[in-house]
Design an enzyme around this catalytic site. Structure first.
Site, PDB file in Angstrom:
ATOM      1  N   ASP A 156     -52.708  40.602 -39.230  1.00  0.00           N
ATOM      2  CA  ASP A 156     -53.165  39.244 -39.556  1.00  0.00           C
ATOM      3  C   ASP A 156     -54.682  39.134 -39.589  1.00  0.00           C
ATOM      4  O   ASP A 156     -55.247  38.079 -39.309  1.00  0.00           O
ATOM      5  CB  ASP A 156     -52.607  38.214 -38.549  1.00  0.00           C
ATOM      6  CG  ASP A 156     -51.103  38.343 -38.400  1.00  0.00           C
ATOM      7  OD1 ASP A 156     -50.423  38.403 -39.430  1.00  0.00           O
ATOM      8  OD2 ASP A 156     -50.607  38.405 -37.256  1.00  0.00           O
ATOM      9  N   GLU A 157     -55.341  40.225 -39.918  1.00  0.00           N
ATOM     10  CA  GLU A 157     -56.816  40.224 -39.921  1.00  0.00           C
ATOM     11  C   GLU A 157     -57.390  39.493 -41.130  1.00  0.00           C
ATOM     12  O   GLU A 157     -58.586  39.223 -41.185  1.00  0.00           O
ATOM     13  CB  GLU A 157     -57.353  41.666 -39.926  1.00  0.00           C
ATOM     14  CG  GLU A 157     -57.032  42.479 -38.676  1.00  0.00           C
ATOM     15  CD  GLU A 157     -55.760  43.296 -38.849  1.00  0.00           C
ATOM     16  OE1 GLU A 157     -54.993  43.024 -39.801  1.00  0.00           O
ATOM     17  OE2 GLU A 157     -55.527  44.196 -38.023  1.00  0.00           O
ATOM     18  N   LYS A 186     -56.254  40.683 -44.387  1.00  0.00           N
ATOM     19  CA  LYS A 186     -56.279  41.760 -45.388  1.00  0.00           C
ATOM     20  C   LYS A 186     -56.045  41.202 -46.789  1.00  0.00           C
ATOM     21  O   LYS A 186     -56.645  41.651 -47.749  1.00  0.00           O
ATOM     22  CB  LYS A 186     -55.193  42.808 -45.078  1.00  0.00           C
ATOM     23  CG  LYS A 186     -55.428  43.523 -43.766  1.00  0.00           C
ATOM     24  CD  LYS A 186     -54.306  44.488 -43.450  1.00  0.00           C
ATOM     25  CE  LYS A 186     -53.004  43.824 -43.075  1.00  0.00           C
ATOM     26  NZ  LYS A 186     -53.026  43.039 -41.836  1.00  0.00           N
ATOM     27  N   LYS A 224     -56.885  38.392 -48.166  1.00  0.00           N
ATOM     28  CA  LYS A 224     -58.097  37.859 -48.793  1.00  0.00           C
ATOM     29  C   LYS A 224     -59.009  38.991 -49.270  1.00  0.00           C
ATOM     30  O   LYS A 224     -59.570  38.932 -50.363  1.00  0.00           O
ATOM     31  CB  LYS A 224     -58.866  36.975 -47.796  1.00  0.00           C
ATOM     32  CG  LYS A 224     -60.240  36.661 -48.333  1.00  0.00           C
ATOM     33  CD  LYS A 224     -61.135  35.813 -47.496  1.00  0.00           C
ATOM     34  CE  LYS A 224     -62.550  35.962 -48.077  1.00  0.00           C
ATOM     35  NZ  LYS A 224     -63.501  35.008 -47.539  1.00  0.00           N
ATOM     36  N   GLY A 250     -47.141  39.191 -43.972  1.00  0.00           N
ATOM     37  CA  GLY A 250     -47.375  37.899 -44.605  1.00  0.00           C
ATOM     38  C   GLY A 250     -48.840  37.748 -44.916  1.00  0.00           C
ATOM     39  O   GLY A 250     -49.643  37.549 -44.020  1.00  0.00           O
ATOM     40  N   HIS A 251     -49.193  37.926 -46.178  1.00  0.00           N
ATOM     41  CA  HIS A 251     -50.592  37.780 -46.561  1.00  0.00           C
ATOM     42  C   HIS A 251     -50.796  36.404 -47.179  1.00  0.00           C
ATOM     43  O   HIS A 251     -50.119  36.056 -48.136  1.00  0.00           O
ATOM     44  CB  HIS A 251     -50.986  38.829 -47.602  1.00  0.00           C
ATOM     45  CG  HIS A 251     -50.835  40.228 -47.105  1.00  0.00           C
ATOM     46  ND1 HIS A 251     -51.363  40.656 -45.911  1.00  0.00           N
ATOM     47  CD2 HIS A 251     -50.229  41.290 -47.641  1.00  0.00           C
ATOM     48  CE1 HIS A 251     -51.075  41.927 -45.750  1.00  0.00           C
ATOM     49  NE2 HIS A 251     -50.383  42.345 -46.768  1.00  0.00           N
ATOM     50  N   THR A 266     -39.587  40.400 -36.458  1.00  0.00           N
ATOM     51  CA  THR A 266     -39.356  39.203 -37.267  1.00  0.00           C
ATOM     52  C   THR A 266     -37.866  39.046 -37.591  1.00  0.00           C
ATOM     53  O   THR A 266     -37.487  38.146 -38.331  1.00  0.00           O
ATOM     54  CB  THR A 266     -40.158  39.268 -38.590  1.00  0.00           C
ATOM     55  OG1 THR A 266     -39.885  40.524 -39.215  1.00  0.00           O
ATOM     56  CG2 THR A 266     -41.637  39.129 -38.347  1.00  0.00           C
ATOM     57  N   GLN A 306     -49.428  45.141 -41.794  1.00  0.00           N
ATOM     58  CA  GLN A 306     -49.560  45.263 -40.332  1.00  0.00           C
ATOM     59  C   GLN A 306     -50.910  45.944 -40.006  1.00  0.00           C
ATOM     60  O   GLN A 306     -51.861  45.691 -40.716  1.00  0.00           O
ATOM     61  CB  GLN A 306     -48.371  46.001 -39.714  1.00  0.00           C
ATOM     62  CG  GLN A 306     -47.071  45.203 -39.764  1.00  0.00           C
ATOM     63  CD  GLN A 306     -46.242  45.482 -40.997  1.00  0.00           C
ATOM     64  OE1 GLN A 306     -46.193  46.600 -41.483  1.00  0.00           O
ATOM     65  NE2 GLN A 306     -45.583  44.474 -41.507  1.00  0.00           N
TER      66      GLN A 306
HETATM   67  P1  GDP Z   1     -53.160  39.422 -43.396  1.00  0.00           P
HETATM   68  O1  GDP Z   1     -51.707  39.621 -43.130  1.00  0.00           O
HETATM   69  O2  GDP Z   1     -54.009  40.458 -42.754  1.00  0.00           O
HETATM   70  O3  GDP Z   1     -53.468  39.234 -44.851  1.00  0.00           O
HETATM   71  O4  GDP Z   1     -53.563  38.073 -42.685  1.00  0.00           O
HETATM   72  P2  GDP Z   1     -52.867  36.637 -42.743  1.00  0.00           P
HETATM   73  O5  GDP Z   1     -52.757  36.200 -44.138  1.00  0.00           O
HETATM   74  O6  GDP Z   1     -51.650  36.619 -41.906  1.00  0.00           O
HETATM   75  O7  GDP Z   1     -53.901  35.777 -41.939  1.00  0.00           O
HETATM   76  C1  GDP Z   1     -55.142  35.585 -42.351  1.00  0.00           C
HETATM   77  C2  GDP Z   1     -55.366  34.089 -42.446  1.00  0.00           C
HETATM   78  O8  GDP Z   1     -56.727  33.842 -42.253  1.00  0.00           O
HETATM   79  C3  GDP Z   1     -55.037  33.507 -43.807  1.00  0.00           C
HETATM   80  O9  GDP Z   1     -54.558  32.220 -43.667  1.00  0.00           O
HETATM   81  C4  GDP Z   1     -56.385  33.493 -44.513  1.00  0.00           C
HETATM   82  O10 GDP Z   1     -56.491  32.506 -45.507  1.00  0.00           O
HETATM   83  C5  GDP Z   1     -57.302  33.207 -43.379  1.00  0.00           C
HETATM   84  N1  GDP Z   1     -58.650  33.772 -43.498  1.00  0.00           N
HETATM   85  C6  GDP Z   1     -59.023  34.971 -44.006  1.00  0.00           C
HETATM   86  N2  GDP Z   1     -60.353  35.136 -43.874  1.00  0.00           N
HETATM   87  C7  GDP Z   1     -60.815  34.022 -43.259  1.00  0.00           C
HETATM   88  C8  GDP Z   1     -62.113  33.606 -42.813  1.00  0.00           C
HETATM   89  O11 GDP Z   1     -63.099  34.303 -42.948  1.00  0.00           O
HETATM   90  N3  GDP Z   1     -62.184  32.400 -42.178  1.00  0.00           N
HETATM   91  C9  GDP Z   1     -61.119  31.593 -41.986  1.00  0.00           C
HETATM   92  N4  GDP Z   1     -61.299  30.450 -41.359  1.00  0.00           N
HETATM   93  N5  GDP Z   1     -59.883  31.959 -42.400  1.00  0.00           N
HETATM   94  C10 GDP Z   1     -59.746  33.149 -43.011  1.00  0.00           C
END
Ligand code: GDP
Length: 433
Positions: free
Chosen positions: A14-15, A17, A19, A41-42, A130, A222
């Site tokens: 959930d970092e 990725k 974005k 879940g991205h 999950t 992950q």
């Molecule tokens: P992933 O699985 O690594 O892609 O991460 P998730 O999608 O689960 O969680 C990342 C969340 O953080 C998403 O809702 C993004 O829109 C949000 N996000 C990503 N980068 C930033 C940021 O720099 N600032 C903020 N406030 N939210 C961010």
């Protein structure tokens, strides 16, 4: 861009990725997922519109980019179709842009039940999965009884026999239940027909792109600390989320990986059970959870939150050979009077600076914190490093030193535009800036 890059998680997932992949995708011909299932879940925001992707690579939001689902991924056909339908409804064209490995394993209806059952059996020691059948599907893969995508187009009698065997094994495990194997086969064959046009040899396809000098982005799901081999076992996922998974999960050689970008939050979160050395509780945790909106994209579960852990990211940098970090969610720390980063773990045996394998050692570890002044000026939406408040820049510099890797990208908001690409950094070089 002429090299292939892997983008993967450096913490517990959930970092952000999604974005970062979305941001880099215009520079690539294909985005290829190498492991995991629809438990990932991205969440990607594009001009205020929200897209949640589970199985389809985040590159799908860019027309002209081919999205690849590798053999290392486990596929729930219904989940895949649902996601594709939803994307098509929002105007994202998927047909003709998706390639699914014929070697990928399938998640079958009974995998979901087995997942729930296995968690219930573990009771207090549950992993916090999950419950989507991903673990049991990987178990069948390793147990050499899995059903692969190519099996849907082969000998029907052989498929029937495999499914019959698997279903009768499942009927022995789940008492008072007699699942009929026949509808399972019928459904599988129908899914196969629906998938047929997208299925192919991923390794051949990627090798062809690379030969033509068309770059590929390898997308991780992950994260390293959830990797089946290198994560906090047994509180991990069932696949290799770290860089080794690229080769095994797509059929590409190690030399194809020209660069590795780790994604890390400016703090730490984890969903589910297992150790989290810098975990905060009470008001401090609530503050991070609320401003970071730390609720799972797949399940809505609240995430556990803590300070940035440089021991973890240093470990990730070593395992993956990280060339650079994309540091996300810096803006979530805006307004805190003080920020902290963990540089080591104090244990009865002395200070650990390397991440331990034994969870008992980790449970005894006390984080050693470095405290730095926070910043009151908001960083949200800032796109140039020099515009960040001096305290935020200082925090990033210390975080880079402690983690042993450069922050080439700093994300200051969820939108594509809310990003800093550090001039003269590794990533700027990759992007030819
Ligand atoms: P992933 O699985 O690594 O892609 O991460 P998730 O999608 O689960 O969680 C990342 C969340 O953080 C998403 O809702 C993004 O829109 C949000 N996000 C990503 N980068 C930033 C940021 O720099 N600032 C903020 N406030 N939210 C961010």
């Amino acid at each position: 861009m002429s090299i292939n890059i892997a983008v993967l998680g450096s913490q517990w997932g959930d970092e952000g990725k999604g974005k970062i992949v979305d941001l880099l995708t215009p520079h690539f011909s294909a985005v290829a997922r190498y492991q995991g299932g629809h438990n990932a879940g991205h969440t990607v925001y594009v001009q205020g519109r929200k897209f949640v992707l589970h199985l389809v690579p985040s590159g799908i939001l860019h027309p002209g980019v081919t999205c690849v689902i590798g053999n290392g991924v486990v596929i729930d056909p219904q989940a895949l179709f649902g996601e594709i339908e939803q994307l098509e409804r929002t105007g994202v064209k998927v047909d003709g842009r998706l390639l699914i490995s014929e070697k990928a394993h399938l998640i079958l209806p009974y995998h979901r039940e087995l997942d729930v059952l296995s968690e219930a059996r573990r009771g207090e020691r549950k992993i916090g999965t999950t419950s989507r059948g991903i673990g049991p599907a990987y178990e069948d893969k390793i147990g050499r009884r899995g059903i692969r995508v190519c099996d849907l187009f082969g000998d029907r009698a052989a498929l029937e026999e495999e499914v019959r065997e698997n279903v009768s094994a499942r009927n022995r495990i789940i008492r008072d239940s007699t699942l009929d194997w026949r509808p399972v086969v019928e459904d599988l064959l129908a899914h196969g027909e629906r998938m047929r046009a997208w299925v192919g040899d991923v390794s051949v396809f990627l090798a062809g792109l690379m030969r033509d000098g068309r770059p590929v982005l390898f997308e991780g799901a992950q994260a390293t600390l959830l990797d089946i081999d290198h994560g906090t076992y047994p509180f991990v996922t069932s696949s290799n989320a770290s860089v080794g998974g690229v080769c095994t999960g797509l059929g590409v050689p190690p030399r194809a990986i020209g660069g590795v970008l780790g994604v890390a939050k400016a703090y730490t979160t984890r969903v589910g059970e297992g150790p989290l050395p810098t975990e905060l509780h009470g008001e401090e945790a609530d503050r991070l959870r609320e401003s970071g909106q730390e609720y799972g994209a797949s399940t809505g579960r609240p995430r556990r939150c803590g300070w940035y852990d440089a021991v973890v990211v240093r470990y990730s940098a070593r395992i993956n050979g990280l060339d650079a970090l994309a540091l996300t969610k810096l803006d979530v720390l805006d307004g805190l009077p003080e920020v902290r980063l963990c540089t080591g773990y104090r244990t009865p045996q002395g200070t650990l600076t390397e991440f331990p394998a034994d969870l008992r050692a980790l449970a005894l570890a006390e984080p050693v914190y470095e405290r730095l002044p926070g910043w009151s000026v908001p960083t949200r939406g800032i796109t140039r490093l020099e515009e960040l408040p001096a305290e935020a820049r200082r925090y990033i510099e210390r975080l880079e030193e402690a983690s042993g890797v450069e922050c080439a990208i700093v994300s200051t908001g969820s939108d594509r535009g809310e990003t800093i690409v550090k001039p003269a950094s590794t990533v700027a070089g990759w992007l030819g800036r």
